[in-house]
Design an enzyme around this catalytic site. Structure first.
Site: not given
Ligand SMILES: [Zn+2]
Length: 241
Positions: A55, A57, A59-60, A113, A132
Site C-alpha cells: 500500500h 503509506h 513508511d512502506h 487499512h 498493514d
Molecule cells: Zn499503512
C-alpha cells in the site's frame, strides 16, 4: 523455495526480503527506507530484482526510489493505487500472479487499512505478506476502508493453511497482546503467544513471521465472528492506551 528475512526499518516497520537461492532472484516487500534494505542485500551479496508494495503509506514505500536507482529493480503494486504509489513497472489486481524466481505469489485485494491495499500469498511456500492488514494479535487501523472491508480481507486470510507464515508490516505484537488480553483474558493460545513475544522482544528479536494457525487461535480481530464485533474491537483498540 524462498528464504525470508525481516529487515527492520524506521521505528517499528519491517521490510521483508524474499530470496530464491536457486535462481538468485530477490524481492523486497514494502521497503520503508532504502538504507537498511541496501545493507541487508550487501551483507548477502544480493542484487534486488523486485519491489512488491502492499500500500501507499510512506513508511512502506520510502525506500523505493533509492533502491530502484541503485538496483534497477522492477516496482510492482496495486494498479488501483497507481496514482499515489511510486511509479510502477507493473500494476497488480486481485488474482494476478507474481514470480519471485521459482516461487509464485497470488495477489489478494485486502482493503480496510487503505482502499487499495493488496497482499501477496505464496501458496507453494506457505507465505503471506500482508502489509498493514493483519498484525500478530491485531489488525490494521481503518484509515480509509470500512469494517466490512477489513472483515472480508481477514476472512480471506482465515481460509489459508494454518502453517502459513505471516509477514506483517510492523512490530506491534506486544502492544497488540496487551489489548487482546483485555478482551480474551482466558485464551491459552493468546497467553502463550503473548509470553513468547515478551521473550523474543526481550532478546531484541522479531516476533515475526507469525503462523496463521497461531493467529487463528489467539488474534481477536481474526477470530471476530462478524463485522459488528470486528468494528467494536477496532474502535476499542483505537482508544486503548
Ligand atoms: Zn499503512
Amino acid at each position: 523455495m524462498l528464504e525470508i528475512a525481516p529487515i527492520p526499518c524506521l521505528s517499528d516497520n519491517y521490510a521483508w526480503l524474499l530470496h530464491d537461492t536457486v535462481t538468485r532472484t530477490t524481492a523486497v516487500v514494502d521497503p520503508g527506507e532504502a538504507e537498511p534494505v541496501g545493507r541487508a542485500l550487501a551483507a548477502r551479496g544480493l542484487r534486488l530484482d523486485l519491489i512488491l508494495l502492499t500500500h501507499h503509506h510512506g513508511d512502506h514505500v520510502g525506500g523505493v526510489a533509492a533502491l530502484k536507482a541503485g538496483h534497477g529493480c522492477a516496482v510492482l503494486g496495486a494498479e488501483a493505487d497507481a496514482n499515489r504509489l511510486p511509479a510502477l513497472d507493473r500494476g497488480l489486481k486481485d488474482g494476478d500472479r507474481v514470480a519471485v524466481g521459482r516461487a509464485t505469489a497470488v495477489v489478494l485485494d485486502t482493503p480496510g487499512h487503505t482502499r487499495g491495499h493488496i497482499s501477496f500469498h505464496f501458496p507453494g511456500d506457505g507465505v503471506l505478506a500482508c502489509g498493514d492488514t493483519l498484525f500478530s494479535l491485531g489488525c490494521g487501523r481503518l484509515l480509509e476502508g470500512t469494517a466490512e472491508e477489513m472483515f472480508a480481507s481477514l476472512r480471506r486470510f482465515a481460509a489459508l493453511p494454518a502453517e502459513t507464515r505471516v509477514l506483517c508490516g510492523h512490530e506491534y505484537t506486544l502492544a497488540n497482546a496487551r489489548f487482546a488480553l483485555t478482551v480474551d483474558p482466558d485464551n491459552p493460545a493468546l497467553k502463550a503467544r503473548a509470553a513468547e513475544a515478551e521473550v523474543l522482544r526481550a532478546r531484541g528479536e522479531p516476533t515475526l513471521p507469525s503462523l496463521l494457525g497461531s493467529e487463528m487461535a489467539a488474534n481477536p480481530f481474526l477470530r471476530a465472528p462478524d463485522v459488528a464485533t470486528l468494528a467494536r474491537l477496532r474502535a476499542e483498540k483505537d482508544s486503548f492506551r
